[in-house]
Design a protein around this motif. Structure first.
Motif: not given
Length: 427
Positions: A48-66
């Motif tokens: 797991p990566v804390a949302a706050q730790a994700v660099q601002s504006g960094e885009e995920a390589d795979l986004v799943i909405h479910a």
């Protein structure tokens, strides 16, 4: 069909349609991205990566909405993430309604590379409306035609719709019926009807199920039940006469069972029930032996997906032999692959129940669960049956026969039940 005066039925239908349209417009317009409750998970290399730790504006390589709760899918997401350590994966879980409404509002934030939902009708409507991208990966094009629509919409799970009962209640009911094995008291839909008719006072207020007027999932299961058996309407009537409780989610039913508020729950989503019962041994999950509805979560890659290839690759892995073995070992979602066995797999259920399985078909019939006119007609009858008064005393101890009760003619109700609408769909 209800035996009511045609003009009166037409008035009821128009009223129902107006209410449904009003509710749908108001509810969809009220969505606020900051208020919508959801679960989210960021993963990299399986951790797991804390949302706050994700660099601002960094885009995920795979986004799943479910519309799929995290406890069921988290182990699979972690496994896939470990196998792709350089990928940043972002998973967002919402209600089925929020998922579709936000997608149609466009764009989703973040945009989805893969959409997964238990609301089969909504997923089919989106794919049929041109929102799904045709996929060419080998495991997808080779997937059984009965488990996909064209090469755009794919079934990812095999989930029985079950009953759950408290073991102590089953023992009391079995004792009252003179049965040695408490499990023999409730093995089928007909057994539930029989208990509601002959042990009504024991079960008064102690049965719980979906309210199809407020739950899209409950409405879908109700329509599917009615298609499978004419006995469904006698069962609805019996539940109403026993003052059954009505809720909008499987979770609410399970909590009521665990708290001892009710004894029997009807039409729950199998994987959620199985997982919950594992931690609550006082509960018994019952897969009906006469017939069992099978729900399948459907997935598609949106045409405007920013990383459509990544969404397709994940889905291709999920439907591969390796992925399906992971589904069987890491979740209760039910593996579909014919070579995968084990508890809850499609192969296991087919071997145990054979022709009793009733998968909800992927096709135009799903749109019927979203049609306002059909909703109004169906729910008008449902309300009529559920509110029907209990019969007077009969000679002897036997309940009214199902054929007798099915042939009764009842007067039209004075009010129309509010039809289920996309605004009430849940997972």
């Amino acid at each position: 069909m209800l035996r009511t005066h045609h003009c009166w039925a037409a008035v009821l239908t128009v009223v129902g349609l107006a209410i449904a349209s009003l509710c749908s417009a108001q509810d969809i317009a009220s969505f606020d991205p900051q208020l919508d409750e959801h679960q989210a998970l960021w993963l990299k290399a399986g951790e797991p990566v804390a949302a706050q730790a994700v660099q601002s504006g960094e885009e995920a390589d795979l986004v799943i909405h479910a519309a799929l709760d995290l406890p069921e899918i988290r182990p699979l997401l972690q496994r896939y993430s470990r196998e792709h350590p350089g990928m940043l994966l972002h998973y967002v879980n919402r209600s089925a309604l929020a998922l579709e409404a936000r997608y149609l509002a466009a764009p989703l934030t973040p945009r989805a590379d893969l959409m997964i939902s238990s609301a089969m009708g909504l997923q089919y409507r989106l794919a049929n409306g041109g929102h799904a991208r045709p996929l060419q990966a080998a495991n997808l094009t080779g997937w059984p035609e009965s488990s996909r629509w064209r090469n755009e919409l794919f079934a990812m799970s095999f989930e029985p719709i079950v009953m759950v009962a408290r073991r102590d209640a089953l023992k009391r009911l079995a004792d009252s019926e003179g049965l040695r094995d408490p499990r023999d008291a409730l093995r089928s839909h007909r057994d539930l009807w029989h208990l509601l008719e002959t042990r009504r006072e024991l079960l008064r207020g102690r049965v719980i199920t979906y309210d199809p007027r407020r739950s899209g999932s409950g409405f879908t299961y109700a329509v599917s039940d009615a298609r499978q058996s004419p006995r469904y309407w006698t069962l609805v009537r019996a539940m109403g006469q026993a003052d059954a409780r009505l809720v909008t989610t499987t979770g609410a039913m399970l909590e009521a069972l665990a708290n001892g508020e009710v004894d029997i729950a009807y039409n729950l989503v199998g994987p959620y029930a199985i997982s919950f019962a594992r931690a609550h041994p006082e509960l018994l999950v019952i897969v009906p032996e006469d017939y069992v509805l099978i729900q399948r979560r459907l997935a598609f890659v949106p045409r405007q997906a920013p990383h459509g290839d990544a969404g397709e690759a994940f889905l291709d892995w999920w439907l591969s032999l390796e992925g399906q073995q992971a589904v069987a070992s890491d979740s209760d979602l039910g593996a579909l692959h014919p070579e995968v066995s084990g508890d809850g797999s499609a192969r296991d259920l087919r071997e145990r129940l054979g022709n009793a399985l009733r998968p909800i078909e992927i096709g135009p019939g799903l749109l019927a669960t979203l049609d306002r006119l059909k909703q109004a007609s169906f729910l008008s009858r449902w309300a009529l049956e559920f509110r029907a008064p209990a019969p007077g005393p009969r000679s002897g101890s036997e309940p009214a026969s199902e054929s007798d009760s099915e042939s009764e003619t009842r007067p039209a109700p004075e009010t129309q039940a509010t039809p289920a609408s996309p605004a009430t769909l849940d997972d």
